[in-house]
Motif scaffolding. Sequence first.
Motif, PDB file in Angstrom:
ATOM      1  N   ALA A   1      10.160 -10.055 -10.403  1.00 30.12           N
ATOM      2  CA  ALA A   1      10.522  -8.901  -9.566  1.00 30.12           C
ATOM      3  C   ALA A   1       9.540  -7.747  -9.748  1.00 30.12           C
ATOM      4  O   ALA A   1       9.152  -7.091  -8.767  1.00 30.12           O
TER       5      ALA A   1
ATOM      6  N   LEU B   1       6.191  -8.675  -8.160  1.00 30.97           N
ATOM      7  CA  LEU B   1       6.323  -8.606  -6.701  1.00 30.97           C
ATOM      8  C   LEU B   1       6.406  -7.159  -6.235  1.00 30.97           C
ATOM      9  O   LEU B   1       5.806  -6.784  -5.214  1.00 30.97           O
ATOM     10  N   GLY B   2       7.142  -6.324  -6.989  1.00 30.67           N
ATOM     11  CA  GLY B   2       7.250  -4.904  -6.639  1.00 30.67           C
ATOM     12  C   GLY B   2       5.915  -4.196  -6.706  1.00 30.67           C
ATOM     13  O   GLY B   2       5.592  -3.366  -5.846  1.00 30.67           O
TER      14      GLY B   2
ATOM     15  N   SER C   1       9.076 -10.175   1.132  1.00 28.59           N
ATOM     16  CA  SER C   1       9.501 -10.107  -0.269  1.00 28.59           C
ATOM     17  C   SER C   1      10.974  -9.749  -0.379  1.00 28.59           C
ATOM     18  O   SER C   1      11.708 -10.331  -1.185  1.00 28.59           O
ATOM     19  N   ARG C   2      11.411  -8.818   0.443  1.00 26.85           N
ATOM     20  CA  ARG C   2      12.819  -8.432   0.434  1.00 26.85           C
ATOM     21  C   ARG C   2      13.709  -9.610   0.829  1.00 26.85           C
ATOM     22  O   ARG C   2      14.780  -9.806   0.273  1.00 26.85           O
TER      23      ARG C   2
ATOM     24  N   VAL D   1      13.908 -12.052  -2.266  1.00 25.54           N
ATOM     25  CA  VAL D   1      14.742 -11.627  -3.400  1.00 25.54           C
ATOM     26  C   VAL D   1      16.204 -11.484  -3.000  1.00 25.54           C
ATOM     27  O   VAL D   1      17.089 -11.455  -3.861  1.00 25.54           O
TER      28      VAL D   1
ATOM     29  N   LEU E   1      17.265 -10.996  -9.305  1.00 25.37           N
ATOM     30  CA  LEU E   1      16.003 -10.497  -8.747  1.00 25.37           C
ATOM     31  C   LEU E   1      16.154  -9.176  -7.990  1.00 25.37           C
ATOM     32  O   LEU E   1      15.353  -8.254  -8.167  1.00 25.37           O
TER      33      LEU E   1
ATOM     34  N   PHE F   1      13.899  -5.752  -8.447  1.00 27.66           N
ATOM     35  CA  PHE F   1      12.870  -5.562  -7.423  1.00 27.66           C
ATOM     36  C   PHE F   1      13.035  -4.213  -6.719  1.00 27.66           C
ATOM     37  O   PHE F   1      12.070  -3.452  -6.576  1.00 27.66           O
TER      38      PHE F   1
ATOM     39  N   THR G   1      12.172  -1.377  -9.000  1.00 31.23           N
ATOM     40  CA  THR G   1      10.720  -1.291  -9.202  1.00 31.23           C
ATOM     41  C   THR G   1      10.070  -0.585  -8.017  1.00 31.23           C
ATOM     42  O   THR G   1       9.209   0.292  -8.195  1.00 31.23           O
TER      43      THR G   1
END
Length: 245
Positions: free
Chosen positions: A69, A72-73, A88-89, A92, A127, A131, A134
Amino acid sequence: MKLWPVIARIAALMLLVTFIVAPQLFAFVFEPLTEHGAPAIYNQSSLLSLTLSHLRTVFGAVVASTIIAVLLGVFVTRPSGIEFLPLSRSLVNIGQTFPPVAVLAVAVPLVGFGEAPTFIALFLYGLLPIFENTLSGLTQVSPLTLEAAKGMGMNPRRRLFEVELPLALPVILAGIRLSVVINLGTATIGSTVAAKGLGEVIIAGLQSNNVAFILQGGLVVALLAALIHDALMTLERAVARRLGR
């Protein structure tokens, strides 16, 4: 700092540890909840070993969720990755869209029974809060601060590791705390696929209609969640104070 909250936390921790290590000392408390001579204390496995297995699965999943997470953030807050934010959203959100039971049902045919499907379900479930926090932490860093760091000659990598991530750390820790607390309770369903954990005590109580077992499993999970939540909250505050917030 007030003394009574500290005393209450220490007392709760000592009570929890004593019960996990020597549960027979508390048999008299649970005996009124049993029927037909049923055991008052769960005796099919050690409460200590079940608790340690439960914590190992939860924290292992949270560590994995945190690594993915946060990476990815960081990626989607860079100029080269911002276009991947919607994707990405969506990724997760999978863990929150599908309930853990459904994830277990899909994972068992792939990885078998035991801890592995539970780990996968908890990993996916944990996640989203990490995420999103972040993202929030990194995007809340003042542009003036970043400009000052750039003016000091810091390259993007140094700005990330020496400015952005340290300033975002309290918010990221809040996401990790939320993920841990959620997964502590969610991990109990792992016992439905033969994973070792405190859910085993609760399920045994449901199957035998033994309220004492159900209460024991529930109380240990609840106390663990409360104490760990409090410890992580203390860590967040200490980090925030160090950053001058």
